[in-house]
Write a protein that holds these residues in place. Structure first.
Motif, PDB file in Angstrom:
ATOM      1  N   ASP A   9       0.857  -1.187   0.000  1.00  7.59           N
ATOM      2  CA  ASP A   9       0.000   0.000   0.000  1.00  7.59           C
ATOM      3  C   ASP A   9       0.890   1.233   0.000  1.00  7.59           C
ATOM      4  OD1 ASP A   9      -2.595  -1.354   0.455  1.00  7.59           O
ATOM      5  OD2 ASP A   9      -1.562  -2.001   2.272  1.00  7.59           O
ATOM      6  N   ARG A  10       0.401   2.225  -0.690  1.00  8.74           N
ATOM      7  CA  ARG A  10       1.207   3.455  -0.703  1.00  8.74           C
ATOM      8  C   ARG A  10       0.347   4.623  -0.199  1.00  8.74           C
ATOM      9  NH1 ARG A  10       5.488   3.195  -3.218  1.00  8.74           N
ATOM     10  NH2 ARG A  10       5.980   1.287  -4.324  1.00  8.74           N
ATOM     11  N   HIS A  11       0.786   5.206   0.832  1.00  8.36           N
ATOM     12  CA  HIS A  11       0.057   6.351   1.358  1.00  8.36           C
ATOM     13  C   HIS A  11       0.995   7.231   2.136  1.00  8.36           C
ATOM     14  CE1 HIS A  11      -4.365   7.337   1.727  1.00  8.36           C
ATOM     15  NE2 HIS A  11      -4.250   6.670   0.607  1.00  8.36           N
ATOM     16  N   VAL A  12       2.195   7.407   1.597  1.00 11.29           N
ATOM     17  CA  VAL A  12       3.228   8.057   2.397  1.00 11.29           C
ATOM     18  C   VAL A  12       3.478   9.504   2.007  1.00 11.29           C
ATOM     19  CG1 VAL A  12       4.554   6.122   3.207  1.00 11.29           C
ATOM     20  CG2 VAL A  12       4.852   6.910   0.885  1.00 11.29           C
ATOM     21  N   ILE A 322       7.597  -1.284  12.282  1.00 10.58           N
ATOM     22  CA  ILE A 322       6.158  -1.499  12.194  1.00 10.58           C
ATOM     23  C   ILE A 322       5.727  -1.763  10.755  1.00 10.58           C
ATOM     24  CG2 ILE A 322       5.648  -0.159  14.260  1.00 10.58           C
ATOM     25  CD1 ILE A 322       4.676   2.059  12.509  1.00 10.58           C
ATOM     26  N   GLU A 328       9.433   3.287   0.983  1.00 14.05           N
ATOM     27  CA  GLU A 328       8.496   4.263   1.547  1.00 14.05           C
ATOM     28  C   GLU A 328       9.231   5.285   2.391  1.00 14.05           C
ATOM     29  OE1 GLU A 328       4.489   1.510   1.738  1.00 14.05           O
ATOM     30  OE2 GLU A 328       5.916   1.418   3.372  1.00 14.05           O
TER      31      GLU A 328
ATOM     32  N   LEU B 110      -0.043   5.556  12.956  1.00 16.11           N
ATOM     33  CA  LEU B 110       1.106   5.372  12.073  1.00 16.11           C
ATOM     34  C   LEU B 110       1.099   4.053  11.279  1.00 16.11           C
ATOM     35  CD1 LEU B 110       3.606   7.019  11.286  1.00 16.11           C
ATOM     36  CD2 LEU B 110       4.880   5.723  12.998  1.00 16.11           C
ATOM     37  N   ILE B 113      -1.295   4.117   8.451  1.00  8.73           N
ATOM     38  CA  ILE B 113      -0.881   4.911   7.289  1.00  8.73           C
ATOM     39  C   ILE B 113      -0.146   4.014   6.306  1.00  8.73           C
ATOM     40  CG2 ILE B 113       0.731   6.698   6.546  1.00  8.73           C
ATOM     41  CD1 ILE B 113      -0.023   8.207   9.113  1.00  8.73           C
ATOM     42  N   TYR B 114       0.770   3.178   6.850  1.00 10.86           N
ATOM     43  CA  TYR B 114       1.524   2.305   5.958  1.00 10.86           C
ATOM     44  C   TYR B 114       0.642   1.219   5.356  1.00 10.86           C
ATOM     45  CZ  TYR B 114       5.704   4.695   7.413  1.00 10.86           C
ATOM     46  OH  TYR B 114       6.634   5.658   7.638  1.00 10.86           O
ATOM     47  N   ARG B 115      -0.495   0.970   5.985  1.00  9.35           N
ATOM     48  CA  ARG B 115      -1.417   0.003   5.389  1.00  9.35           C
ATOM     49  C   ARG B 115      -2.387   0.652   4.430  1.00  9.35           C
ATOM     50  NH1 ARG B 115      -2.942  -4.648   9.649  1.00  9.35           N
ATOM     51  NH2 ARG B 115      -4.815  -4.697   8.384  1.00  9.35           N
ATOM     52  N   GLY B 116      -2.257   2.007   4.292  1.00 12.24           N
ATOM     53  CA  GLY B 116      -3.068   2.696   3.297  1.00 12.24           C
ATOM     54  C   GLY B 116      -4.519   2.876   3.689  1.00 12.24           C
TER      55      GLY B 116
END
Lengths: 408, 230
Positions: A9-12, A322, A328, B110, B113-116
């Motif tokens: 997943d990308r949400h950075v 985590i 990322e 947090l 967020i990395y899991r979208g």
């Protein structure tokens, strides 16, 4: 892979923006270098372009299809050493034998003090013909040009510039009035439209123009012609006309092929091009120096980013633990650097535009918005963000999470 | 036979090479069933941290095989292991490792967020996790404004917010006073029972190990003993 999902997943992207906002003061200091760099590049180039344009405009005000012929080889006013003056026969030869010539005006110039009532004013007196107004693109604002009779008889009439009107006539209507210059009286028949200063600070309105024969007979006492203004047809190649004039005058002045010209032909357009070219090179040079400050600004970003990576080692370790991917983390730091430098570029652009709009009128040059240099500076600051941000970002992404977590 | 959640098969780990090489793990066999609460104990240098790093997919063994949900972890790439941590493992550290300047809520968000996860879901999941550790009223406080015990609760909320199958706690009470330590241990036991999350915890305090259902003792890189907790 069994029941284990390894979906990416990308949400950075917004992580970086949040980080910048959280460290507002540091972010501001980080981009200061880029702000100053972009600001100086744009300001220097914009004002430089304005100066180039100002020079070009003031020279072309002299007449862009104008050739000026002077004896001697110096380009400066008053001629130089070498050859003697011209005479009316030279003027007529140019008029008669050179194609593409529209107007030819011989001039006899002298200096003198003009006196009226208790006022006196030191100025230059030019003796010439009506063609001079055409060649120099002068407009008679009030009154009239010389009549044919006045020119032929060398009548003591004159057409004066605004500076003379102001100093001898206190801005009252001078038409029909008489004043004395170098001991002869002279009636004002016309006033030139005001032109202001030329590109070198000279006053173009400080002039008295009389018929050529009046000046030659009454003031200089000879038949010499100190300068010839030649107006050329703009559809002709002015360089070819220039060459034809040179050949004609060499012949008339009996110069053998081994001798240098003892006169010079100046092309106003050529002078304008030369000078604006020189100013353009200076602008480029100053812009390049400013560009170096932009580069230094980029190094500043790299420094702070490297410090930031070290300072945030534990944070990076936590993120990696985590489940953040190396990419990322890399992206986060890279985006941080790029957003910072773009922000710096934008701020620099805005400041530069404000300064240019304010300063251009103060230093007397037009404000010319140069989209190219604005785009280029912004693009360059973004590129600096990528270039100098990559190294620290790479370092952050490559950290070993176990060691990073233990880091103090 | 049903595959356990975690299975270590003759795991060794050597740091360095040549004469300075140090063998931290000498061949560990260990199985942890889903829902277990295992305490790993041992003197410093016994290899418990190394074992924890391997269990957490942060490190790879020198030899041997590590199965997590049947997947051979030592064969995964760095990125694949990161994705595995992201989805199935929660970490609780001795030093809490919260991000400074961020609120408790943002810290818990947090991993999401990395899991979208979209913002609204992030927030509701994070609030639920904070409620589970009893810190809902403290959601908007910056992490450095909280006490040690509260910080560790936030860290636990961050570890469970993704509903992991395994919670790895590395000396979670090492920086806390004994009263707070017991609170944290009770919380971990509650989560273990309530959410059926497998907990593996390193500790050197027997009092804390007593909360686990079984205790594994390491000595010189080998499993010395595995016993049910008293």
């Amino acid at each position: 892979m069994n029941n284990v999902s390894l979906r990416r997943d990308r949400h950075v992207l917004f992580l970086a923006i949040r980080q910048i906002y959280r460290h507002r003061t540091r972010s501001l200091l980080t981009v200061l270098g880029v702000v100053i760099g972009v600001f100086s590049v744009i300001t220097m180039v914009t004002l430089g372009n304005g100066a180039t344009e100002a020079v070009r405009a003031s020279i072309s005000a002299l007449g862009s299809d104008l050739l000026t012929i002077r004896p001697g080889q110096s380009a400066g006013p008053g001629g130089g050493s070498g050859g003697g003056p011209f005479d009316l026969a030279d003027v007529e030869a140019i008029r008669g034998q050179i194609g593409g010539v529209v107007v030819v005006a011989g001039q006899a110039q002298t200096a003198g003090v003009a006196v009226r009532n208790a006022q006196s004013w030191s100025t230059t007196i030019t003796g010439t013909t009506n063609e001079f107004f055409r060649a120099q693109r002068l407009t008679i604002g009030a009154g009239r040009e010389f009549t044919h009779e006045e020119e032929e008889a060398g009548k003591r009439v004159c057409i004066i510039g605004a500076t003379i009107v102001a100093n001898l006539f206190q801005n009252t209507d001078p038409i029909g009035q008489v004043f004395r210059v170098r001991g002869i009286s002279c009636e004002v028949v016309g006033v030139l439209e005001e032109r202001g200063q030329n590109g070198f600070g000279g006053d173009l309105d400080d002039t008295i123009i009389m018929p050529l024969k009046a000046v030659q007979r009454q003031l200089t006492g000879n038949h010499d012609i100190g300068a010839i203004a030649v107006g050329v047809d703009p559809t002709f190649n002015s360089a070819a006309i220039q060459a034809a004039i040179v050949a004609l005058l060499r012949e008339r002045r009996n110069l053998d092929p081994t001798q240098d010209d003892d006169f010079s032909v100046l092309d106003a357009k050529q002078i304008a091009d030369t000078i604006s070219g020189t100013v353009g090179i200076l602008t480029l040079l100053v812009g390049a120096v400013a560009g170096i400050s932009l580069l230094v600004g980029g190094i500043g970003i790299m420094n702070i980013m490297l410090v930031s990576v070290t300072e945030r080692t534990r944070e990076i370790g936590t993120r990696l633990a985590i489940g953040a991917l190396g990419d990322e983390v890399l992206l986060q730091f890279l985006v941080e650097a790029v957003v910072l430098s773009c922000l710096g570029g934008l701020v620099g652009m805005v400041i530069a535009l404000i300064i240019c709009i304010t300063a251009a009128p103060l230093i007397g040059v037009p404000f010319l918005f140069d989209a190219q240099i604005n785009f280029l500076s912004f693009f360059f600051s973004a590129a600096i963000g990528i270039g100098f941000g990559y190294f620290p970002a790479r370092r952050a992404a490559g950290l070993n999470p176990i060691e990073a977590l233990r880091y103090d | 036979m049903v595959e356990p959640l975690v299975r270590l098969d003759k795991i060794t780990k050597v740091f360095g090479d040549g004469p300075t090489a140090f063998q931290a793990l000498r061949g560990i066999d260990l199985a942890v069933e889903g829902g277990d609460f295992v305490a790993i104990m041992g003197a410093s240098g016994s290899g418990k941290s190394t074992a924890m790093n391997i269990l957490g997919c942060l490190d790879t063994p020198t030899s041997g095989r590590y199965f997590f949900k049947g997947v051979e972890v030592q064969a995964l790439t760095r990125d694949q292991r990161a994705l595995l941590r992201r989805r199935y493992i929660g970490f609780v550290f001795q030093g809490f490792n919260l991000l400074p300047r961020m609120s408790a809520l943002e810290n818990v968000e947090l991993p999401l967020i990395y899991r979208g996860e979209p913002a609204a879901r992030r927030k509701s999941f994070a609030m639920a996790a904070l409620a589970q550790v009893g810190l809902e009223p403290w959601a908007s406080h910056k992490s450095n404004e909280l006490s040690g015990g509260q910080q560790q609760r936030v860290a636990i909320a961050r570890a469970i917010v993704t509903r992991p199958q395994m919670l790895l706690a590395d000396e979670p009470t090492g920086n806390l006073d004994s009263e707070t330590s017991f609170e944290i241990m009770r919380l971990l036991r509650e989560l273990n029972r309530g959410l059926a999350v497998t907990v593996i915890m390193i500790t050197h305090e027997a009092e804390m190990a007593a909360f686990a259902s079984s205790v594994v003792r390491l000595r010189d890189g080998l499993v010395e003993q595995r016993e049910l907790a008293s």
